[in-house]
Write a protein that holds these residues in place. Structure first.
Motif, short mmCIF file in Angstrom:
data_model
loop_
_atom_site.label_atom_id
_atom_site.label_comp_id
_atom_site.label_asym_id
_atom_site.label_seq_id
_atom_site.Cartn_x
_atom_site.Cartn_y
_atom_site.Cartn_z
N PRO A 69 0.80 -1.23 0.00
CA PRO A 69 0.00 0.00 0.00
C PRO A 69 0.84 1.28 0.00
O PRO A 69 0.42 2.29 -0.59
CB PRO A 69 -0.83 -0.12 1.28
CG PRO A 69 -0.97 -1.59 1.49
CD PRO A 69 0.36 -2.15 1.07
N PHE A 70 2.00 1.25 0.62
CA PHE A 70 2.86 2.45 0.67
C PHE A 70 3.45 2.74 -0.71
O PHE A 70 3.46 3.89 -1.16
CB PHE A 70 3.98 2.26 1.70
CG PHE A 70 3.49 2.29 3.11
CD1 PHE A 70 3.44 3.48 3.82
CD2 PHE A 70 3.06 1.13 3.73
CE1 PHE A 70 2.98 3.51 5.13
CE2 PHE A 70 2.58 1.15 5.03
CZ PHE A 70 2.54 2.35 5.73
N TYR A 71 3.94 1.71 -1.37
CA TYR A 71 4.53 1.90 -2.68
C TYR A 71 3.49 2.35 -3.70
O TYR A 71 3.76 3.19 -4.56
CB TYR A 71 5.20 0.60 -3.15
CG TYR A 71 6.29 0.12 -2.22
CD1 TYR A 71 7.34 0.97 -1.87
CD2 TYR A 71 6.29 -1.17 -1.69
CE1 TYR A 71 8.35 0.54 -1.02
CE2 TYR A 71 7.29 -1.61 -0.84
CZ TYR A 71 8.31 -0.75 -0.51
OH TYR A 71 9.31 -1.17 0.34
N ILE A 72 2.29 1.81 -3.59
CA ILE A 72 1.23 2.18 -4.52
C ILE A 72 0.73 3.60 -4.24
O ILE A 72 0.50 4.39 -5.16
CB ILE A 72 0.09 1.16 -4.44
CG1 ILE A 72 0.56 -0.16 -5.06
CG2 ILE A 72 -1.18 1.66 -5.13
CD1 ILE A 72 -0.30 -1.35 -4.77
N MET A 103 2.39 -4.97 -10.71
CA MET A 103 3.46 -4.41 -11.54
C MET A 103 4.23 -3.33 -10.78
O MET A 103 5.46 -3.26 -10.86
CB MET A 103 2.88 -3.83 -12.82
CG MET A 103 2.38 -4.87 -13.81
SD MET A 103 1.68 -4.14 -15.31
CE MET A 103 3.12 -3.31 -15.99
N ILE A 104 3.51 -2.51 -10.02
CA ILE A 104 4.16 -1.48 -9.20
C ILE A 104 5.07 -2.13 -8.16
O ILE A 104 6.22 -1.72 -7.96
CB ILE A 104 3.11 -0.58 -8.52
CG1 ILE A 104 2.36 0.25 -9.56
CG2 ILE A 104 3.78 0.33 -7.47
CD1 ILE A 104 1.19 1.02 -9.01
N LEU A 105 4.57 -3.15 -7.51
CA LEU A 105 5.33 -3.85 -6.47
C LEU A 105 6.54 -4.56 -7.08
O LEU A 105 7.64 -4.53 -6.52
CB LEU A 105 4.42 -4.86 -5.77
CG LEU A 105 4.97 -5.52 -4.50
CD1 LEU A 105 5.27 -4.48 -3.45
CD2 LEU A 105 3.97 -6.54 -3.97
N GLN A 106 6.33 -5.19 -8.21
CA GLN A 106 7.41 -5.89 -8.90
C GLN A 106 8.54 -4.94 -9.27
O GLN A 106 9.73 -5.24 -9.09
CB GLN A 106 6.85 -6.56 -10.16
CG GLN A 106 7.86 -7.43 -10.91
CD GLN A 106 7.22 -8.14 -12.08
OE1 GLN A 106 6.01 -8.12 -12.26
NE2 GLN A 106 8.02 -8.78 -12.90
N GLU A 107 8.18 -3.76 -9.75
CA GLU A 107 9.16 -2.76 -10.14
C GLU A 107 9.86 -2.15 -8.93
O GLU A 107 11.08 -1.97 -8.92
CB GLU A 107 8.47 -1.67 -10.94
CG GLU A 107 9.38 -0.56 -11.43
CD GLU A 107 8.61 0.48 -12.23
OE1 GLU A 107 8.70 1.68 -11.88
OE2 GLU A 107 7.91 0.10 -13.17
N GLN A 108 9.10 -1.88 -7.88
CA GLN A 108 9.65 -1.22 -6.70
C GLN A 108 10.65 -2.09 -5.95
O GLN A 108 11.71 -1.62 -5.51
CB GLN A 108 8.52 -0.81 -5.75
CG GLN A 108 8.97 -0.10 -4.51
CD GLN A 108 9.59 1.26 -4.78
OE1 GLN A 108 9.11 2.00 -5.63
NE2 GLN A 108 10.66 1.58 -4.08
N LEU A 109 10.31 -3.38 -5.81
CA LEU A 109 11.15 -4.28 -5.01
C LEU A 109 11.97 -5.25 -5.86
O LEU A 109 12.64 -6.13 -5.31
CB LEU A 109 10.27 -5.07 -4.02
CG LEU A 109 9.54 -4.25 -2.96
CD1 LEU A 109 8.73 -5.17 -2.05
CD2 LEU A 109 10.52 -3.44 -2.13
N GLU A 110 11.89 -5.08 -7.18
CA GLU A 110 12.62 -5.95 -8.11
C GLU A 110 12.29 -7.42 -7.86
O GLU A 110 13.17 -8.27 -7.69
CB GLU A 110 14.13 -5.70 -8.00
CG GLU A 110 14.52 -4.27 -8.35
CD GLU A 110 16.02 -4.03 -8.27
OE1 GLU A 110 16.73 -4.91 -7.75
OE2 GLU A 110 16.48 -2.96 -8.71
N LEU A 111 11.00 -7.71 -7.86
CA LEU A 111 10.51 -9.06 -7.60
C LEU A 111 10.15 -9.75 -8.91
O LEU A 111 9.79 -9.10 -9.89
CB LEU A 111 9.27 -9.02 -6.70
CG LEU A 111 9.42 -8.31 -5.35
CD1 LEU A 111 8.08 -8.21 -4.65
CD2 LEU A 111 10.42 -9.05 -4.47
N SER A 112 10.22 -11.06 -8.90
CA SER A 112 9.78 -11.81 -10.07
C SER A 112 8.26 -11.99 -10.02
O SER A 112 7.66 -12.01 -8.94
CB SER A 112 10.46 -13.18 -10.10
OG SER A 112 9.99 -14.00 -9.04
#
Length: 333
Positions: free
Chosen positions: A51-54, A259-268
């Motif tokens: 929620p913070f990143y978004i 997609m936002i979370l994936q980009e922010q934390l470099e997750l697969s």
């Protein structure tokens, strides 16, 4: 000629007016931007903090009238320490971190939880090891993070399964070293939170699988602030309002949120697919959260992880003042 002169004068006046009022408007926008209050938030670098990143990416903080600076730190313990040392104004933290700090400090408040999961912490064993239930671990060793939810989770699972925790050996590691310890056979299982459970499951040479522990422990991730003269309830309210926008965005736009979370934390995407269905994003404060911390506190006392013989009244650490201004139904305390 007089007509041209008059026209020229009129045009000059118009240009000056446009420049003047344009400057005034631009200057006003700068002042408005500067007038937004600022808040620094220590955010644990975990998908639980979505929620913070978004809210940051979608501009929800500014839309609620606040400039939020997210300070990314590895884990709720570091976030809480940053809060106590006044490096930040607010912090994210798990129930376990709140519980342990509740024995030492009384000047902080839990403002709201923003996500729950009943499957973030897992018991992992190597595939083909024959370890599938609690009884299979009698006489064997389990890797844990000492004095954390990892240790509490193992203790609870063994007890509820009818196995005396003293019949299972434990070895303490840092959380980042647990997957390797399991892969090398140093332990027969690990009690670990995400993303390290996924790391073990994704090991190509020695893949691990989760034991059936879903629903055993309900983890909440919370927003925490300090009490005292420096507290600003209006800023807390604005932050929670932005987070409330974010949790609704997650519900309505799950793919964009991932997609936002994936980009922010470099997750697969594979990892996000692994954990996403286990997360429930919402703002809340309720008695079950208090009860969970109280149960962990009793375990900490019995296990001699704290020097105290009695637990504090944990309800005093929960403050729904700001949350109720956002959603009167979000708190049942």
């Amino acid at each position: 000629m007089n007509g041209f002169i008059k026209a020229g004068i009129a045009l000059a006046i118009a240009v000056v007016a446009i420049l003047f009022f344009g400057y005034q408007s631009s200057d006003s926008q700068v002042l408005t931007k500067k007038a937004l209050p600022s808040v620094r938030i220590a955010v644990s670098t975990t998908p639980l903090s979505a929620p913070f990143y978004i809210a940051d990416k979608q501009g929800f903080f500014k839309a609620e009238g606040i400039n939020a600076e997210l300070v990314s730190l590895a884990g709720g313990t570091k976030c809480f320490s940053a809060l106590l040392s006044n490096e930040v104004d607010l912090a994210t933290s798990s129930n376990s971190v709140i519980m342990f700090n509740g024995f030492k400090y009384d000047h902080f408040s839990v403002l709201s939880s923003f996500v729950e999961s009943d499957n973030d912490i897992k018991l992992m064993s190597l595939s083909g090891s024959g370890i599938d239930k609690a009884q299979d671990l009698i006489g064997k060793s389990v890797g844990i993070v000492k004095g954390s939810a990892s240790e509490y989770f193992l203790h609870t699972w063994l007890t509820l399964s009818g196995v005396d925790p003293n019949m299972v050996l434990t070895k303490a590691y840092s959380v980042v070293d647990l997957p390797k310890a399991l892969s090398l056979g140093e332990v027969s299982a690990i009690s670990v939170w995400e993303p390290f459970a996924f790391t073990s499951a994704s090991n190509r040479n020695n893949p691990a699988h989760p034991l059936d522990t879903k629903g055993l422990y309900n983890l909440s991730f919370n927003l925490v602030g300090l009490k005292g003269d420096t507290r600003n309830i209006e800023n807390e309210q604005k932050v929670l309002a932005a987070l409330n926008r974010a949790v609704h965005y997650i519900a309505e736009h799950p793919e964009e949120s991932q997609m936002i979370l994936q980009e922010q934390l470099e997750l697969s995407q594979a990892f996000i697919d692994w954990i996403w269905q286990d997360y429930l994003f919402k703002l809340s404060l309720n008695q079950s959260q208090v009860s969970s911390i109280e149960q962990q506190a009793r375990w900490a006392i019995e296990s001699k992880l704290v020097i105290n013989e009695t637990a504090p009244d944990f309800i005093q650490f929960f403050d729904a003042t700001a949350l109720q201004k956002i959603d009167p139904h979000a708190s049942s305390l």
